[in-house]
Motif scaffolding. Structure first.
Motif, PDB file in Angstrom:
ATOM      1  N   MET A  18     -32.254  22.214 -10.714  1.00 35.44           N
ATOM      2  CA  MET A  18     -31.281  21.159 -10.467  1.00 35.44           C
ATOM      3  C   MET A  18     -29.904  21.750 -10.153  1.00 35.44           C
ATOM      4  O   MET A  18     -29.155  21.224  -9.317  1.00 35.44           O
ATOM      5  N   GLY A  19     -29.569  22.857 -10.808  1.00 39.82           N
ATOM      6  CA  GLY A  19     -28.300  23.515 -10.505  1.00 39.82           C
ATOM      7  C   GLY A  19     -28.264  24.034  -9.079  1.00 39.82           C
ATOM      8  O   GLY A  19     -27.254  23.899  -8.371  1.00 39.82           O
ATOM      9  N   SER A  20     -29.359  24.647  -8.630  1.00 42.73           N
ATOM     10  CA  SER A  20     -29.431  25.127  -7.246  1.00 42.73           C
ATOM     11  C   SER A  20     -29.331  23.964  -6.264  1.00 42.73           C
ATOM     12  O   SER A  20     -28.663  24.073  -5.217  1.00 42.73           O
ATOM     13  N   LEU A  21     -29.998  22.853  -6.584  1.00 43.78           N
ATOM     14  CA  LEU A  21     -29.937  21.683  -5.721  1.00 43.78           C
ATOM     15  C   LEU A  21     -28.516  21.136  -5.645  1.00 43.78           C
ATOM     16  O   LEU A  21     -28.036  20.749  -4.558  1.00 43.78           O
ATOM     17  N   TYR A  22     -27.821  21.113  -6.770  1.00 42.86           N
ATOM     18  CA  TYR A  22     -26.444  20.618  -6.789  1.00 42.86           C
ATOM     19  C   TYR A  22     -25.547  21.470  -5.883  1.00 42.86           C
ATOM     20  O   TYR A  22     -24.717  20.934  -5.128  1.00 42.86           O
ATOM     21  N   LYS A  23     -25.729  22.790  -5.924  1.00 43.83           N
ATOM     22  CA  LYS A  23     -24.911  23.675  -5.100  1.00 43.83           C
ATOM     23  C   LYS A  23     -25.241  23.515  -3.618  1.00 43.83           C
ATOM     24  O   LYS A  23     -24.336  23.531  -2.766  1.00 43.83           O
ATOM     25  N   GLU A  24     -26.536  23.355  -3.293  1.00 46.20           N
ATOM     26  CA  GLU A  24     -26.921  23.176  -1.898  1.00 46.20           C
ATOM     27  C   GLU A  24     -26.335  21.887  -1.333  1.00 46.20           C
ATOM     28  O   GLU A  24     -25.837  21.855  -0.194  1.00 46.20           O
ATOM     29  N   LEU A  25     -26.415  20.807  -2.102  1.00 44.44           N
ATOM     30  CA  LEU A  25     -25.853  19.542  -1.628  1.00 44.44           C
ATOM     31  C   LEU A  25     -24.331  19.616  -1.528  1.00 44.44           C
ATOM     32  O   LEU A  25     -23.728  19.005  -0.625  1.00 44.44           O
ATOM     33  N   ALA A  26     -23.686  20.352  -2.420  1.00 45.15           N
ATOM     34  CA  ALA A  26     -22.229  20.482  -2.359  1.00 45.15           C
ATOM     35  C   ALA A  26     -21.798  21.205  -1.086  1.00 45.15           C
ATOM     36  O   ALA A  26     -20.761  20.862  -0.493  1.00 45.15           O
ATOM     37  N   LYS A  27     -22.565  22.206  -0.664  1.00 41.24           N
ATOM     38  CA  LYS A  27     -22.234  22.896   0.583  1.00 41.24           C
ATOM     39  C   LYS A  27     -22.332  21.959   1.782  1.00 41.24           C
ATOM     40  O   LYS A  27     -21.619  22.133   2.775  1.00 41.24           O
ATOM     41  N   ALA A  28     -23.220  20.967   1.695  1.00 39.08           N
ATOM     42  CA  ALA A  28     -23.366  19.994   2.784  1.00 39.08           C
ATOM     43  C   ALA A  28     -22.467  18.781   2.581  1.00 39.08           C
ATOM     44  O   ALA A  28     -22.645  17.772   3.275  1.00 39.08           O
ATOM     45  N   ASN A  29     -21.518  18.887   1.630  1.00 39.93           N
ATOM     46  CA  ASN A  29     -20.594  17.778   1.328  1.00 39.93           C
ATOM     47  C   ASN A  29     -21.323  16.506   0.900  1.00 39.93           C
ATOM     48  O   ASN A  29     -20.928  15.398   1.259  1.00 39.93           O
ATOM     49  N   VAL A  30     -22.391  16.664   0.167  1.00 40.73           N
ATOM     50  CA  VAL A  30     -23.148  15.529  -0.373  1.00 40.73           C
ATOM     51  C   VAL A  30     -23.070  15.602  -1.896  1.00 40.73           C
ATOM     52  O   VAL A  30     -23.639  16.512  -2.507  1.00 40.73           O
ATOM     53  N   PRO A  31     -22.353  14.701  -2.537  1.00 43.85           N
ATOM     54  CA  PRO A  31     -22.261  14.740  -4.002  1.00 43.85           C
ATOM     55  C   PRO A  31     -23.555  14.250  -4.663  1.00 43.85           C
ATOM     56  O   PRO A  31     -24.250  13.383  -4.137  1.00 43.85           O
ATOM     57  N   LEU A  32     -23.856  14.839  -5.811  1.00 46.23           N
ATOM     58  CA  LEU A  32     -25.033  14.459  -6.599  1.00 46.23           C
ATOM     59  C   LEU A  32     -24.557  13.912  -7.935  1.00 46.23           C
ATOM     60  O   LEU A  32     -23.789  14.561  -8.655  1.00 46.23           O
ATOM     61  N   PHE A  33     -25.012  12.716  -8.275  1.00 47.04           N
ATOM     62  CA  PHE A  33     -24.630  12.061  -9.521  1.00 47.04           C
ATOM     63  C   PHE A  33     -25.878  11.796 -10.370  1.00 47.04           C
ATOM     64  O   PHE A  33     -26.964  11.545  -9.832  1.00 47.04           O
ATOM     65  N   LEU A  34     -25.701  11.862 -11.675  1.00 47.27           N
ATOM     66  CA  LEU A  34     -26.749  11.483 -12.619  1.00 47.27           C
ATOM     67  C   LEU A  34     -26.388  10.128 -13.216  1.00 47.27           C
ATOM     68  O   LEU A  34     -25.281   9.957 -13.750  1.00 47.27           O
TER      69      LEU A  34
END
Length: 654
Positions: A566-582
């Motif tokens: 999940m941490g890796s996914l959060y970083k990948e989405l952040a690079k694409a300017n896509v925020p991830l919320f729980l």
């Protein structure tokens, strides 16, 4: 008269089996109980003693009416277990008396330790079949292997009780259980065809080889055995149905009605003993000389009670060239192989199921495990083969009105009396009659009625059951059960690795779009994290760039690997300017993610909280570019709708 001392492990020189049994398992248990009571009487209250020996509670308030009810039930079960014990010993490849040796220790031990009054412990067709796989090596190896397997089964069951591993039986699903019991019923039934047809040779436990042997020797079928076997099966099935016939209701006299209904019930319940008795009398009258006997008889049954002795840890088998081959303890264990684990699990599965069926869900599986394990351990010292709870005899016990487990003691006394007094007459029992008893009992173990509801409700569950059934017939019951459980576990792992994800694109009250990912499982483990990442990527490619909200309302657990994913996914989405919320994440989930990734995942309680969090992000304008057209289009639609309503009102007023 010589006396055998248990501590010195000596044998009486007079050779009397009755005197050897003077230190039977019942006095040993009583002595151990008295010692325990003597040591703990001053410090342990009576309630604590009842916890250690649940059988004590049945003695409080035990009335004469209870004793009479238990006596009637015990005798009724005894008349059932006598022919079944002889038949199951033959099925296990042992001499008939070993079936009776296995039928009395369990009743005594369970009366002191068990917690369900209906359960009766003794030999069963299933365990006899599994035992028969190790008793066909000739000489005296059959009893040695059977008794050693009984001891090892008890030790394994006791270990399961100490470690509280009774939940292992929960890994065996209902379809796998149905497939296993149905396959064993078919194997047991076909193994008795030789006795039913009057063919010589052992019955065996291999379905394919047994059928090949039967069809290859059809020319040697004995008419007397075949006729007796078919008639016995027909009579047993008819008497089984006799209980459902409402003949007594046609009688007006109440007392005569009660007498008739009671007689019908007794005849129907004791049908096995009745058929064996009649066939034995017929064989005795016809077989005055062995040369002219139309039936194959059971043969001489050893008279007397079993001696109290350790199981043999060494034995001798017959080699291929007819020589005697000694077997060490290690070689015996190697021969028993998987049966040392699978047989106890099957015994526990059956016993716990019977206890729950009659005693309800309030019974302790651990206590039942202890009672079953000590029944096998103590029975091994009395030449018993593996035992467990019998559903058919437990049903008879329940229908007989048993009030306490002490009814098992009366059954044990009846078996001991039969061993002492009736054993010489057991040799006239035809094998065809015993085969008929087994076949008429196991045909009802084949559960066809489960297939239709499974096909309607969950077709996937048919596959593990079918694998268990087919593989048990083709390879063996142990391998079939393992493959069935393996198929079930594979489905569980697949569901954990591929959780169902509900993906939808929604909007907040103010029109901000977001992608909602909702897992339908309560946990996310390492096999599933790549599947979740792939699902989010597909959702972004399908619905466009938007904040991603992972609904954790029903997710209660993450493992370390999944959290790092999940941490890796959060970083990948952040690079694409896509925020991830729980969303609706439990506190434990947030702690696991924080400790595993050193990332503070933004959390929200509801989708409407997105806007305030997104406004604080440096790339807030990027999200506005995505969502602004949607908001603008909504405003235009609202203006057009208001104009339309205004024109309608103007027209109507004119």
């Amino acid at each position: 008269m010589n006396i055998c001392a248990c501590e010195q492990r000596t044998v009486c020189k007079n050779g009397s089996r009755n005197s050897e049994f003077g230190v039977s398992i019942l006095p040993v248990i009583y002595i151990a109980t008295l010692v325990c009571l003597q040591r703990r009487a001053r410090t342990m209250p009576l309630k604590s003693l009842s916890v250690l020996l649940p059988g004590i509670k049945w003695l409080h308030g035990y009335t004469a009416q209870d004793a009479v009810a238990d006596l009637i039930a015990g005798i009724t079960v005894g008349l059932t277990v006598l022919p079944q014990g002889l038949a199951y010993a033959t099925l296990a490849g042992l001499e008939p008396q070993y079936g009776l040796y296995s039928s009395f220790v369990g009743g005594i031990v369970y009366a002191m330790l068990g917690s369900c009054r209906q359960v009766t412990i003794g030999p069963t067709a299933l365990l006899a079949l599994m035992t028969s796989r190790h008793t066909g090596f000739g000489l005296d190896s059959g009893p040695a292997y059977g008794i050693l397997l009984c001891l090892i089964s008890g030790v394994v069951e006791l270990g399961m009780a100490v470690l509280k591993l009774g939940a292992l039986v929960d890994l065996i699903s209902l379809p796998v259980t149905v497939g296993f019991t149905s396959a064993t019923a078919v194997i047991i039934g076909t193994s008795q065809l030789k006795g039913l047809l009057g063919l010589r040779g052992g019955s065996g436990s291999d379905f394919i080889n047994t059928m090949r042997s039967v069809f290859g020797n059809l020319s040697q079928v004995r008419r007397g055995d075949l006729t007796l076997g078919l008639v016995s099966i027909s009579v047993l099935l008819l008497l089984r149905r006799l209980k459902t016939v409402k003949v007594a209701q046609r009688v007006r006299n109440l007392r005569a009605q009660q007498l008739l209904s009671g007689s019908i019930w007794v005849v129907s319940t004791g049908r096995n003993a009745l058929v064996v008795l009649v066939s034995s009398v017929l064989a005795y009258s016809q077989c005055k000389s062995q040369d002219s006997c139309p039936f194959i008889l059971t043969g001489k049954v050893k008279s007397g009670l079993p001696s109290l002795a350790l199981p043999k840890f060494e034995t001798t088998i017959m080699g291929k060239n007819g020589t005697e081959v000694p077997q060490t303890f290690e070689q015996m264990l190697s021969e028993l192989g998987p049966s040392m684990l699978i047989l106890p699990i099957i015994a526990v599965l059956g016993n716990v199921a019977i206890s729950k069926a009659f005693g309800g869900a309030g019974l302790s599986p651990t206590r039942e495990l202890v009672a079953l394990s000590l029944s096998n351990i103590c029975g091994a010292f009395c030449s018993s083969m593996p035992v467990t709870g019998s559903f058919s005899r437990s049903a008879v016990n329940h229908a007989s009105g048993v009030r306490t487990p002490i009814g098992g003691c009366y059954t044990s006394v009846l078996v001991l009396l039969a061993l002492s007094l009736l054993a010489p007459y057991f040799q006239y029992i035809p094998k065809a009659a015993l085969s008929a008893v087994i076949i008429s009992a196991v045909i009802f173990m084949i559960e066809f009625e489960v297939i239709r509801p499974l096909w309607r409700c969950s077709r996937r569950e048919l596959l593990p059951g079918a694998i268990t059934f087919v593989m048990s017939l083709a390879i063996g019951v142990e391998i079939g059960l393992l493959l069935g459980v393996g198929a079930d576990v594979a489905f569980l792992v697949y569901r954990a690795a591929r959780p169902v994800l509900s993906v939808s694109k929604l909007q907040t009250i103010n029109g901000m779009s977001y992608i909602l990912i909702r897992p339908k499982h309560s946990s996310l483990y390492f096999p599933a994290i790549e599947w979740v990442r792939s699902g989010i990527s597909k959702a972004l490619s399908t619905h466009g760039t938007a904040p991603v909200v992972l609904d954790c309302a029903h997710v209660h657990d993450f493992d370390f690997t999944a959290a790092r994913g999940m941490g890796s996914l959060y970083k990948e989405l952040a690079k694409a300017n896509v925020p991830l919320f729980l969303m609706s994440a439990h506190k434990d989930i947030s702690v696991i993610l924080k400790e595993s990734t050193n990332i503070d995942f933004p959390t929200i309680d509801c989708p409407n909280d997105l806007e305030s969090l997104v406004e604080q992000m440096p790339d807030f304008e990027l999200h506005l570019q995505v969502t602004a057209p949607l908001v603008e289009s909504k405003m235009l639609q609202t203006v057009e709708a208001n104009a339309t309503e205004l024109s309608k009102l103007t027209t109507s007023s004119a």
